[in-house]
Design a protein around this motif. Sequence first.
Motif, PDB file in Angstrom:
ATOM      1  N   MET A 151       0.863  -1.186   0.000  1.00  8.37           N
ATOM      2  CA  MET A 151       0.000   0.000   0.000  1.00  8.37           C
ATOM      3  C   MET A 151       0.895   1.229   0.000  1.00  8.37           C
ATOM      4  SD  MET A 151      -3.058  -1.144   2.618  1.00  8.37           S
ATOM      5  CE  MET A 151      -2.075  -0.740   4.035  1.00  8.37           C
ATOM      6  N   GLU A 152       1.613   1.409  -1.077  1.00  8.34           N
ATOM      7  CA  GLU A 152       2.582   2.498  -1.155  1.00  8.34           C
ATOM      8  C   GLU A 152       2.215   3.427  -2.297  1.00  8.34           C
ATOM      9  OE1 GLU A 152       6.156   4.555  -0.229  1.00  8.34           O
ATOM     10  OE2 GLU A 152       5.145   2.961   0.834  1.00  8.34           O
ATOM     11  N   THR A 153       2.375   4.704  -2.083  1.00  6.83           N
ATOM     12  CA  THR A 153       2.210   5.698  -3.133  1.00  6.83           C
ATOM     13  C   THR A 153       3.363   6.668  -3.061  1.00  6.83           C
ATOM     14  OG1 THR A 153       0.883   7.161  -1.745  1.00  6.83           O
ATOM     15  CG2 THR A 153      -0.320   5.541  -3.085  1.00  6.83           C
ATOM     16  N   GLY A 154       3.600   7.370  -4.161  1.00  5.07           N
ATOM     17  CA  GLY A 154       4.658   8.364  -4.153  1.00  5.07           C
ATOM     18  C   GLY A 154       4.907   8.918  -5.538  1.00  5.07           C
ATOM     19  N   ALA A 155       6.044   9.584  -5.657  1.00  2.36           N
ATOM     20  CA  ALA A 155       6.441  10.211  -6.913  1.00  2.36           C
ATOM     21  C   ALA A 155       7.692   9.521  -7.439  1.00  2.36           C
ATOM     22  CB  ALA A 155       6.717  11.694  -6.684  1.00  2.36           C
ATOM     23  N   TRP A 156       7.888   9.588  -8.769  1.00  2.00           N
ATOM     24  CA  TRP A 156       9.081   9.005  -9.374  1.00  2.00           C
ATOM     25  C   TRP A 156       9.619   9.927 -10.454  1.00  2.00           C
ATOM     26  CZ3 TRP A 156       9.306   7.537 -14.582  1.00  2.00           C
ATOM     27  CH2 TRP A 156       8.079   7.486 -15.254  1.00  2.00           C
ATOM     28  N   VAL A 157      10.933   9.813 -10.677  1.00  2.00           N
ATOM     29  CA  VAL A 157      11.587  10.570 -11.739  1.00  2.00           C
ATOM     30  C   VAL A 157      12.704   9.703 -12.310  1.00  2.00           C
ATOM     31  CG1 VAL A 157      13.205  11.750 -10.187  1.00  2.00           C
ATOM     32  CG2 VAL A 157      12.629  12.778 -12.387  1.00  2.00           C
ATOM     33  N   LYS A 158      12.862   9.753 -13.636  1.00  2.00           N
ATOM     34  CA  LYS A 158      13.936   9.027 -14.308  1.00  2.00           C
ATOM     35  C   LYS A 158      15.155   9.926 -14.376  1.00  2.00           C
ATOM     36  CE  LYS A 158      14.967   6.599 -18.579  1.00  2.00           C
ATOM     37  NZ  LYS A 158      15.852   7.414 -19.390  1.00  2.00           N
ATOM     38  N   ASN A 159      16.324   9.379 -14.036  1.00  2.00           N
ATOM     39  CA  ASN A 159      17.569  10.129 -14.086  1.00  2.00           C
ATOM     40  C   ASN A 159      18.640   9.202 -14.642  1.00  2.00           C
ATOM     41  OD1 ASN A 159      19.684  11.873 -13.796  1.00  2.00           O
ATOM     42  ND2 ASN A 159      19.641  11.906 -11.557  1.00  2.00           N
ATOM     43  N   GLY A 160      18.924   9.307 -15.933  1.00  2.00           N
ATOM     44  CA  GLY A 160      19.890   8.407 -16.563  1.00  2.00           C
ATOM     45  C   GLY A 160      19.364   6.992 -16.544  1.00  2.00           C
ATOM     46  N   ASN A 161      20.141   6.067 -15.984  1.00  2.00           N
ATOM     47  CA  ASN A 161      19.719   4.677 -15.911  1.00  2.00           C
ATOM     48  C   ASN A 161      19.086   4.333 -14.565  1.00  2.00           C
ATOM     49  OD1 ASN A 161      22.005   4.725 -14.320  1.00  2.00           O
ATOM     50  ND2 ASN A 161      22.737   2.743 -15.012  1.00  2.00           N
TER      51      ASN A 161
END
Length: 176
Positions: free
Chosen positions: A111-121
């Motif tokens: 039951m997890e939520t959040g934000a993500w961002v791609k940075n290179g690999n």
Amino acid sequence: MKLIKLTALAFFLMSIIACNKDEESTSSDEIVGTWKMTELNYTGTSITTISATGQTATVSFSGIANNFVDAKVIFTNNPNKYASSGSYNVKLTTTSSPNGPVETNQGVQLMETGAWVKNGNKIITTSSQANDVSEAEILTLNSTTMKLRIQKTINQTLAPGVTSTSNTTSFQTLTR
């Protein structure tokens, strides 16, 4: 044991997002969608230290997930958010000296939520619940499979003068 269970859960939640080292030009859009968890395993050690006496206790552990029940992660973009749900069991083996291995089976709820961002690999996630920032590496990313590796160190104060450091490496496979 509770520390190990929390560590295992934390690693799963951290591991749900990553990026492919072999496909650095991969756009974030390839990550967007619903991914089902099909495999999770991890190994690590936890060292607890009592500063007043200088005593330490080392526990090695490994976990293999099974019995996945609708375990999934949904990635969205604009904004880049994620949400995990479902459950699985973990066959957890712990070993501490002088004791031999101890096996347990534990259930884990997602039951997890959040934000993500791609940075290179890498993909960097920030959990809404734990306010924890994690980094994961995608070993494989294609239209049907995402394989992830997460290495994490968690330092905790368990009580005044009692600290714990856990180092864990986990591998996870997600499919769609």
